[in-house]
Design a protein around this motif. Sequence first.
Motif, PDB file in Angstrom:
ATOM      1  N   PHE A  81      47.155 -56.278 -40.211  1.00 52.40           N
ATOM      2  CA  PHE A  81      47.258 -57.007 -38.948  1.00 52.40           C
ATOM      3  C   PHE A  81      48.715 -57.421 -38.720  1.00 52.40           C
ATOM      4  N   GLN A  82      49.186 -57.266 -37.472  1.00 53.79           N
ATOM      5  CA  GLN A  82      50.532 -57.722 -37.126  1.00 53.79           C
ATOM      6  C   GLN A  82      50.644 -57.902 -35.619  1.00 53.79           C
ATOM      7  N   SER A  83      51.682 -58.651 -35.209  1.00 54.52           N
ATOM      8  CA  SER A  83      51.925 -58.845 -33.772  1.00 54.52           C
ATOM      9  C   SER A  83      53.193 -58.121 -33.363  1.00 54.52           C
ATOM     10  N   ARG A  84      53.225 -57.718 -32.112  1.00 51.95           N
ATOM     11  CA  ARG A  84      54.376 -56.965 -31.600  1.00 51.95           C
ATOM     12  C   ARG A  84      55.633 -57.819 -31.546  1.00 51.95           C
ATOM     13  N   ASP A  85      55.492 -59.122 -31.317  1.00 55.81           N
ATOM     14  CA  ASP A  85      56.668 -59.990 -31.171  1.00 55.81           C
ATOM     15  C   ASP A  85      57.221 -60.475 -32.506  1.00 55.81           C
ATOM     16  N   GLY A  86      56.604 -60.094 -33.633  1.00 62.40           N
ATOM     17  CA  GLY A  86      57.110 -60.473 -34.946  1.00 62.40           C
ATOM     18  C   GLY A  86      56.679 -61.841 -35.424  1.00 62.40           C
ATOM     19  N   LYS A  87      55.931 -62.583 -34.601  1.00 57.82           N
ATOM     20  CA  LYS A  87      55.484 -63.913 -35.027  1.00 57.82           C
ATOM     21  C   LYS A  87      54.418 -63.816 -36.116  1.00 57.82           C
ATOM     22  N   VAL A  88      53.678 -62.730 -36.103  1.00 58.90           N
ATOM     23  CA  VAL A  88      52.738 -62.450 -37.191  1.00 58.90           C
ATOM     24  C   VAL A  88      53.246 -61.213 -37.907  1.00 58.90           C
ATOM     25  N   GLU A  89      53.820 -61.403 -39.074  1.00 54.47           N
ATOM     26  CA  GLU A  89      54.338 -60.272 -39.825  1.00 54.47           C
ATOM     27  C   GLU A  89      53.185 -59.458 -40.419  1.00 54.47           C
ATOM     28  N   LYS A  90      53.464 -58.202 -40.686  1.00 54.22           N
ATOM     29  CA  LYS A  90      52.438 -57.303 -41.210  1.00 54.22           C
ATOM     30  C   LYS A  90      51.799 -57.901 -42.466  1.00 54.22           C
TER      31      LYS A  90
ATOM     32  N   ILE B 176      50.145 -60.486 -19.347  1.00 50.91           N
ATOM     33  CA  ILE B 176      50.338 -59.330 -18.467  1.00 50.91           C
ATOM     34  C   ILE B 176      50.481 -58.025 -19.239  1.00 50.91           C
ATOM     35  N   ALA B 177      50.161 -58.043 -20.526  1.00 48.74           N
ATOM     36  CA  ALA B 177      50.183 -56.812 -21.307  1.00 48.74           C
ATOM     37  C   ALA B 177      49.066 -55.889 -20.820  1.00 48.74           C
ATOM     38  N   PRO B 178      49.297 -54.588 -20.793  1.00 50.78           N
ATOM     39  CA  PRO B 178      48.233 -53.673 -20.339  1.00 50.78           C
ATOM     40  C   PRO B 178      46.975 -53.775 -21.187  1.00 50.78           C
TER      41      PRO B 178
ATOM     42  N   ILE C 124      54.692 -49.172 -25.688  1.00 52.08           N
ATOM     43  CA  ILE C 124      53.919 -49.755 -24.583  1.00 52.08           C
ATOM     44  C   ILE C 124      53.888 -51.272 -24.681  1.00 52.08           C
ATOM     45  N   GLY C 125      53.972 -51.810 -25.903  1.00 50.47           N
ATOM     46  CA  GLY C 125      54.139 -53.252 -26.069  1.00 50.47           C
ATOM     47  C   GLY C 125      52.869 -54.048 -26.207  1.00 50.47           C
ATOM     48  N   VAL C 126      51.795 -53.483 -26.746  1.00 44.06           N
ATOM     49  CA  VAL C 126      50.558 -54.240 -26.925  1.00 44.06           C
ATOM     50  C   VAL C 126      50.796 -55.378 -27.917  1.00 44.06           C
ATOM     51  N   PRO C 127      50.423 -56.609 -27.583  1.00 41.58           N
ATOM     52  CA  PRO C 127      50.800 -57.768 -28.406  1.00 41.58           C
ATOM     53  C   PRO C 127      50.265 -57.776 -29.830  1.00 41.58           C
ATOM     54  N   LEU C 128      48.996 -57.371 -30.051  1.00 39.92           N
ATOM     55  CA  LEU C 128      48.402 -57.468 -31.393  1.00 39.92           C
ATOM     56  C   LEU C 128      47.884 -56.099 -31.834  1.00 39.92           C
ATOM     57  N   ARG C 129      48.100 -55.770 -33.114  1.00 40.88           N
ATOM     58  CA  ARG C 129      47.676 -54.468 -33.630  1.00 40.88           C
ATOM     59  C   ARG C 129      46.921 -54.635 -34.945  1.00 40.88           C
ATOM     60  N   VAL C 130      45.796 -53.924 -35.042  1.00 41.36           N
ATOM     61  CA  VAL C 130      45.021 -53.864 -36.277  1.00 41.36           C
ATOM     62  C   VAL C 130      44.977 -52.408 -36.728  1.00 41.36           C
ATOM     63  N   THR C 131      45.351 -52.164 -37.964  1.00 40.35           N
ATOM     64  CA  THR C 131      45.334 -50.818 -38.525  1.00 40.35           C
ATOM     65  C   THR C 131      44.241 -50.738 -39.590  1.00 40.35           C
ATOM     66  N   LEU C 132      43.368 -49.729 -39.458  1.00 39.07           N
ATOM     67  CA  LEU C 132      42.274 -49.533 -40.398  1.00 39.07           C
ATOM     68  C   LEU C 132      42.455 -48.198 -41.107  1.00 39.07           C
ATOM     69  N   GLY C 133      42.365 -48.186 -42.423  1.00 39.86           N
ATOM     70  CA  GLY C 133      42.499 -46.960 -43.205  1.00 39.86           C
ATOM     71  C   GLY C 133      41.591 -46.988 -44.408  1.00 39.86           C
TER      72      GLY C 133
END
Length: 586
Positions: free
Chosen positions: A554-563, A479-481, A534-543
């Motif tokens: 790569f990391q998850s919002r809930d901390g199960k996948v650490e950065k 149910i995440a946006p 906002i709480g999006v579950p998964l995040r990818v940062t590109l630089g």
Amino acid sequence: MRATQFFLNTLKEAPADAEVISHQLMMRAGMIKRLAGGIYTYMPVGLRSIRKVENIIREEMNRAGALELLMPAVQPAELWQESGRWEKYGPELLRLKDRHDRDFVIGPTHEEVITDVVRKEVKSYRQLPLNLYQIQTKFRDEIRPRFGVMRGREFVMKDAYSFDRDQNAALKTYDVMFDAYRRIFTRLGLNFRAVNADTGSIGGNRSHEFHVIAETGEDAIAYCPGSDYAANVELAEAVCNTQRPAATKGMEKVHTPGNSTCDAVAEQLSLPLAFTVKSVVFANEVVEKNETKPVKKTQLILALVRGDHEVNDIKLGKLTGVQELRLATEAEIVAAFGTRPGYLGPVALSGQVRVVADRSVAAMGDFVCGANDADYHFVGVNWGRDLPEPEVADIRNVVEGDLSPDGKGVLAICRGIEVGHVFYLGTKYSEALQAKFLDENGKPAVIEMGCYGIGVTRILGAAIEQNFDDRGIIWPLSIAPFEVVLCPIGYKKSEEVKAQADKLYRELNDAGVDVVLDDRDERPGVMFADWELIGVPLRVTLGDRGLKEGKVEFQSRDGKVEKRDVSIGEIFEQLRVELAQRRVDL
């Protein structure tokens, strides 16, 4: 979805009137905007989550054999008058008149409307069973709307209504819907409990509530950690398997000056609180028939519970056949007992007072109770010797450590937020509105009904109350946006960053992933703070720095996948695996 095409409007601080965390975070995340007390506009980011909740509900309702329809929000008063709820429902029912001075209501629920539909269309047993549902806006004029979407006046609700030929068929439908609700809340990714519940103002005689477990919940739930047993505290059975001990003391009247509570008396006598008996007087208005005309009289009920327990007025009301008992006035108590509250007890009472003892009180010996004399109590009181055996019933709230009614352990107490409710209604509405059908023998029979509700918008608040941290919301994936957010650093400055971000965005979109690309010209800290809020579950940062080494973060919002760093060539597969693991398919 690209962030520049979306309407993001996050806030650093929550409005002062936002009391609970879900209200605060929904306002800060730009999910809702207040229009009036208990009435909100659902902004695009909030509506995305609502639609996902609705989709899961629709899939499971359709799977259970229900058919969707849509009923009017505005309902004619005649239907409510016909069912008897025009007067009974109370001030939460918003009433209005049209230009012809005809009465209408804005529907808080739709039992009357759906029963009217069915009574006009269903004529034969061949048309049953039938299960109809809608997802629609409701309105209840709460006296004090609060907690954001948790107790608003306008809200979105899924309500379903089943129609069957007989009770057996209706109860089978109830079980099908109960199972559908379990699947719905499991797929929503919520920690929930299905609890035995009181039927309340809706009516009927079988009922379960579905509660999301959260410390901020308004309802207390008794459950057994070793089994599936769960019930609202006001409905949970209080088991007592203690045998009454033999009397060891004689009854004695002792002076207890100013000690009008069980705690104070127990402290004076140096006794455990559980050795005292608490006396609570309720009043019940009864009508007695005589030779001329009925006479209305007030019956007093003395409810007895242990000093460390509390009277459950719902249980007592069901025992006495009164939906809402009232506490007796001091004048009524003095007239019947000869003293004011604080020194009341069951010894030497007039037969006009009905005495009901909780099971635990009936199992007590040598107990302490009021002497019906100001500043005095009896000690060493025993049933059968010092006063008659009482009427015994379960009339108390359960407490943590009580035996579970299913015999599989002891009870624990937690808090819950009600998000769903299923009722077996029987013929409460079909009888009142004359919804009948012709059976196999051509004889008319009343349709058996059930009703099943889910608070769609309330689910958002309940999910947040269960899943948040100091940075914001932690949505379940379902149910995440958005499922994934791509945060390119320097998107408008670096060709390589832009190219890799666009490529990954296209791949995820083509794979059906609900992804948002933050192509705004914002600093990294602002981007990260917004999407964590906002709480999006998964995040990818590109630089640029990472891409020079062929890596993204790569990391998850809930901390199960650490950065961690992931190869640009492997990130798509990594996301696919993480998404698959987080999806709940039943």
